[in-house]
Design a protein around this motif. Structure first.
Motif, mmCIF file in Angstrom:
data_model
loop_
_atom_site.group_PDB
_atom_site.id
_atom_site.type_symbol
_atom_site.label_atom_id
_atom_site.label_comp_id
_atom_site.label_asym_id
_atom_site.label_seq_id
_atom_site.Cartn_x
_atom_site.Cartn_y
_atom_site.Cartn_z
ATOM 1 N N LEU A 548 -14.966 15.273 -2.728
ATOM 2 C CA LEU A 548 -14.229 14.525 -1.704
ATOM 3 C C LEU A 548 -14.478 12.824 -2.737
ATOM 4 O O LEU A 548 -13.623 11.989 -2.620
ATOM 5 C CB LEU A 548 -14.710 13.987 -0.633
ATOM 6 N N ARG A 549 -15.893 12.812 -2.985
ATOM 7 C CA ARG A 549 -16.396 11.600 -3.469
ATOM 8 C C ARG A 549 -15.760 10.719 -5.227
ATOM 9 O O ARG A 549 -14.550 10.205 -5.261
ATOM 10 C CB ARG A 549 -17.418 11.546 -3.398
ATOM 11 N N ALA A 550 -15.166 12.780 -5.509
ATOM 12 C CA ALA A 550 -14.744 12.814 -7.248
ATOM 13 C C ALA A 550 -12.692 12.485 -7.120
ATOM 14 O O ALA A 550 -12.372 12.060 -7.589
ATOM 15 C CB ALA A 550 -15.296 13.504 -7.153
ATOM 16 N N TYR A 553 -12.599 8.637 -6.752
ATOM 17 C CA TYR A 553 -12.587 8.311 -7.639
ATOM 18 C C TYR A 553 -11.091 8.164 -8.028
ATOM 19 O O TYR A 553 -11.341 7.963 -9.436
ATOM 20 C CB TYR A 553 -13.537 8.878 -9.269
ATOM 21 N N VAL A 554 -10.371 9.554 -8.488
ATOM 22 C CA VAL A 554 -9.406 10.038 -8.530
ATOM 23 C C VAL A 554 -8.557 9.179 -8.437
ATOM 24 O O VAL A 554 -7.760 8.175 -9.189
ATOM 25 C CB VAL A 554 -8.958 11.397 -9.176
ATOM 26 N N LEU A 555 -8.172 8.790 -6.996
ATOM 27 C CA LEU A 555 -7.353 8.034 -6.151
ATOM 28 C C LEU A 555 -7.350 6.506 -7.029
ATOM 29 O O LEU A 555 -6.486 5.077 -7.114
ATOM 30 C CB LEU A 555 -7.392 8.356 -5.064
ATOM 31 N N GLU A 556 -8.376 6.103 -7.159
ATOM 32 C CA GLU A 556 -8.496 4.605 -7.282
ATOM 33 C C GLU A 556 -8.298 4.466 -8.635
ATOM 34 O O GLU A 556 -8.094 2.967 -9.690
ATOM 35 C CB GLU A 556 -10.129 4.181 -7.911
ATOM 36 N N ASN A 557 -8.295 5.449 -10.013
ATOM 37 C CA ASN A 557 -7.898 4.782 -11.287
ATOM 38 C C ASN A 557 -6.245 5.663 -11.577
ATOM 39 O O ASN A 557 -6.250 5.511 -12.821
ATOM 40 C CB ASN A 557 -8.764 6.382 -12.491
ATOM 41 N N ALA A 568 -8.009 7.021 2.018
ATOM 42 C CA ALA A 568 -7.919 8.333 2.511
ATOM 43 C C ALA A 568 -8.937 9.736 1.961
ATOM 44 O O ALA A 568 -8.274 10.239 2.670
ATOM 45 C CB ALA A 568 -6.557 8.520 0.817
ATOM 46 N N GLU A 569 -10.116 9.268 1.420
ATOM 47 C CA GLU A 569 -10.780 9.699 1.419
ATOM 48 C C GLU A 569 -11.386 9.851 2.909
ATOM 49 O O GLU A 569 -11.417 11.190 3.712
ATOM 50 C CB GLU A 569 -12.039 9.386 1.042
ATOM 51 N N LYS A 570 -11.338 8.699 3.783
ATOM 52 C CA LYS A 570 -11.396 9.004 5.228
ATOM 53 C C LYS A 570 -10.686 9.674 5.934
ATOM 54 O O LYS A 570 -11.337 10.358 6.514
ATOM 55 C CB LYS A 570 -11.700 7.554 5.757
ATOM 56 N N ALA A 571 -9.480 9.583 5.667
ATOM 57 C CA ALA A 571 -8.486 10.293 6.578
ATOM 58 C C ALA A 571 -8.160 11.828 6.156
ATOM 59 O O ALA A 571 -8.254 12.699 6.962
ATOM 60 C CB ALA A 571 -7.051 10.127 6.067
ATOM 61 N N PHE A 572 -8.536 11.971 4.875
ATOM 62 C CA PHE A 572 -8.988 13.627 4.605
ATOM 63 C C PHE A 572 -10.235 14.569 5.605
ATOM 64 O O PHE A 572 -10.116 15.152 6.084
ATOM 65 C CB PHE A 572 -9.253 13.530 2.824
#
Length: 626
Positions: A548-550, A553-557, A568-572
């Motif tokens: 999830l953390r990885a 990082y993808v979304l941030e980049n 988005a991470e929290k909602a997922f």
């Protein structure tokens, strides 16, 4: 031309059919190639001995390539670090097995030279079959697996001096031959052969030979980098393959010209290039040629096996095969115990190496060419090697049975000898692997007392060496759990590797303490559902949070702001927890997910809900987008 195409077609068809079948049955590719050769040779008669003999000269180059790749994989520093097991365990295995087999041969009436050659041939084990089986069964990282690998590596290295030694056993003037440079892998030297040492005095042969070896060493150290840079400047991928083949073929030719084994030269070159930045490029370019030529070698060996020899004396062949396995297993068992292997690791080491190996085919063929062993003995040896390799899967099945029996006895012993748990605390952590260690460190550093239980003595001793107390014992045993304070504890963390033990522990703790909060580690969704049914409150998939953390990082980049990615991470995360609870109601332990229509239908609808929720989340705060 037609005959060549016919033979090539027959070989390729049988390989393409037999090898995948053999691999899927867990027998390995080597046995598949042997079976293909046996099928087209002795069984169907599609390829005669003459055709197989002609192909064998080309196929033997696969062995040269194999030794080059083995050299590439042997970092000199890693070799030095393994020197104790390579020289001790591996050296003793080769020496003792050679001596025992040679003694048995002398007792049976063989000459000393033939007996020693026979001992060398049968001292080797099957690298291809054993390593593949260890990898498939996940045994490579065990103590027995590492010891087995060390012996196989020592055997692979020992093939080089064996190839140099065998011709000496065929000729009484060994010293004269060695200094004249007439020893060459592949046979005799005739008047038309190319040789750099023919006609030279002994000191001249020595100088030329040392010069050839020195040129390989210096070339590997100083010439490879500029040559690769030159090739790289052409930007033609096929040139890398051409260069890799040139290195192997050129060194093999140079060794032939000075009367040494081509395998020796390519192995030395591989070791010298093991630390270079071109190692992986060379390996990837050579590997396909090595695989095909080595496969061709095993097919030709299989095609040349004469089963009439077996038909004439089946009892003798079977007896010699079983006798060889018994001799090797006995020596391996004694060495394994002497080097500290016990229980299942000892059985793995003993039974995993008890067969003869593919390099035995190489040495048998080479020995016959060099007139070291007679043709009738070579025929029997080929059969014995093939039969021991065919028996190898049965040896691993026997290992599994003996390991289970040994494991049951050792577990009973551990149950009698567990630590006396003399502490209690609000948090009990069952299992102190990588997962349990992080949980323990976080809780203890926050000021809370933990009681750590694990049935792995090494893990407990490792913790104690860092000043962290833990107790050795089986966490699934009720008396140990109660001694650790199960009645008063507020949280139980189940971090065991064994999922069956985890489910057993969760179910027991839930029955004993309905109000206890249980946190359990899971490896996949199936584990989650089983732990959920058993009564766990919080179930953590060991790869979920890191994945999830990885993903964040993808979304941030790729265009989202840090805030959007975090949301988005929290909602997922929230939706995944909800989805797991929903799907747990439909999951059935007795039915594969692919057959559970209700589960699949709900999973699809939940995936659609997830996409809608994520898009709605991102659209809700457009001003936050960077």
């Amino acid at each position: 031309m037609e005959d060549a195409l016919y033979t090539a077609t027959i070989f390729l068809i049988t390989a393409v059919i037999a090898v995948p079948i053999s691999s899927r049955l867990g027998l390995g590719s080597v046995l598949g190639y042997l079976a293909a050769g046996i099928l087209i040779g002795p069984v169907l008669g599609l390829v005669g001995t003459h055709e197989a003999d002609e192909l064998l000269h080309y196929a033997e180059f696969g062995v040269v390539m194999m030794l080059f790749i083995i050299g590439l994989e042997l970092d000199p520093r890693a070799l030095w670090a393994m020197k104790d097991k390579l020289l001790g365990l591996g050296g003793l295995q080769i020496g003792l097995t050679t001596g025992a087999v040679a003694t048995a041969c002398i007792f049976l009436g063989f000459s000393v030279n033939v007996a020693v050659a026979t001992g060398l041939i049968f001292a080797l084990s099957s690298t291809a079959i054993v390593l593949q089986t260890l990898a498939e069964k996940g045994l490579m990282q065990t103590s027995g697996g590492r010891s087995t690998f060390s012996v196989l590596l020592a055997q692979d290295i020992a093939v080089i001096p064996m190839l140099a030694l065998l011709p000496l056993l065929a000729m009484p003037e060994a010293l004269e031959i060695a200094t004249s440079g007439a020893i060459a892998e592949g046979g005799h030297v005739d008047e038309h052969s190319r040789s750099l040492v023919e006609g030279l005095p002994g000191w001249g042969v020595t100088l030329v030979t040392l010069g050839a070896v020195g040129s390989i060493v210096l070339g590997g150290l100083y010439l490879m980098r500029p040559v690769f840079r030159f090739i790289h400047a052409a930007h033609l991928p096929e040139m890398y393959t051409a260069l890799a083949l040139l290195i192997v073929v050129g060194i093999a030719l140079l060794m032939e010209l000075v009367g040494l084994s081509p395998a020796l030269g390519t192995f030395l070159a591989g070791v010298l290039l093991a630390n270079s930045e071109f190692r992986h490029e060379l390996e990837s370019d050579i590997a396909p040629f090595k695989g095909l030529l080595l496969g061709l070698f095993f097919i030709t060996v299989g095609a040349q096996i004469d089963f009439n020899v077996f038909a004439r004396a089946p009892g003798q062949i079977i007896g010699l095969t079983l006798g060889l396995i018994a001799i090797k297993a006995s020596i391996l068992f004694v060495l394994g115990r002497a080097f500290g292997l016990r229980h299942r690791n000892l059985w793995l080491f003993t039974l995993g190496l008890a067969q003869a190996g593919e390099f035995g085919f190489v040495l048998i063929t080479f020995s016959e060419q060099q007139n070291v062993i007679p043709a009738w003995a070579a025929e029997k040896y080929l059969l014995i090697v093939a039969l021991t390799m065919l028996v190898t899967p049965l040896l691993f099945i026997l290992h599994d049975v003996l390991s289970k029996m040994t494991s049951d006895r050792s577990e009973n012993k551990e149950q009698r000898e567990h630590d006396e748990v003399d502490e209690t605390g609000p948090v009990i952590i069952a299992g102190i692997g990588r997962f349990g260690q992080i949980v323990n460190r976080l809780v203890r550093s926050s000021g809370y007392q933990t009681v750590v239980l694990d049935n792995d003595m090494k893990a407990i001793e490792n913790m104690r060496s860092f000043g962290v107390k833990g107790f050795f014992g089986d966490p699934t045993r009720p008396e140990i759990l109660h001694a650790a304070g199960l009645r008063e504890a507020r949280v139980l963390v189940v971090a065991l590797d064994n999922m069956e033990a985890s489910i057993k522990l969760v179910a027991f703790a839930r029955r004993e303490r309905p109000e206890l909060h249980i946190i359990a580690r899971a490896k996949d969704r199936g584990n989650v559902y089983r732990l959920y049914k058993a009564g766990a409150d919080d179930i953590v998939r060991e790869m979920f949070d890191s994945s999830l953390r990885a993903g964040r990082y993808v979304l941030e980049n790729i265009g989202l702001s840090d805030y959007e990615a975090a949301q988005a991470e929290k909602a997922f995360y929230k939706h995944d927890r909800y989805a797991m609870q929903e799907l747990a109601q439909l999951w059935r332990e007795d039915m594969p997910l692919s057959k559970n229509d209700a589960y699949k239908k709900r999973a699809k609808s939940l995936e659609k809900e997830l996409q809608d929720a994520m898009l709605a989340q991102l659209d809700s705060d457009p001003e936050e987008r960077a």
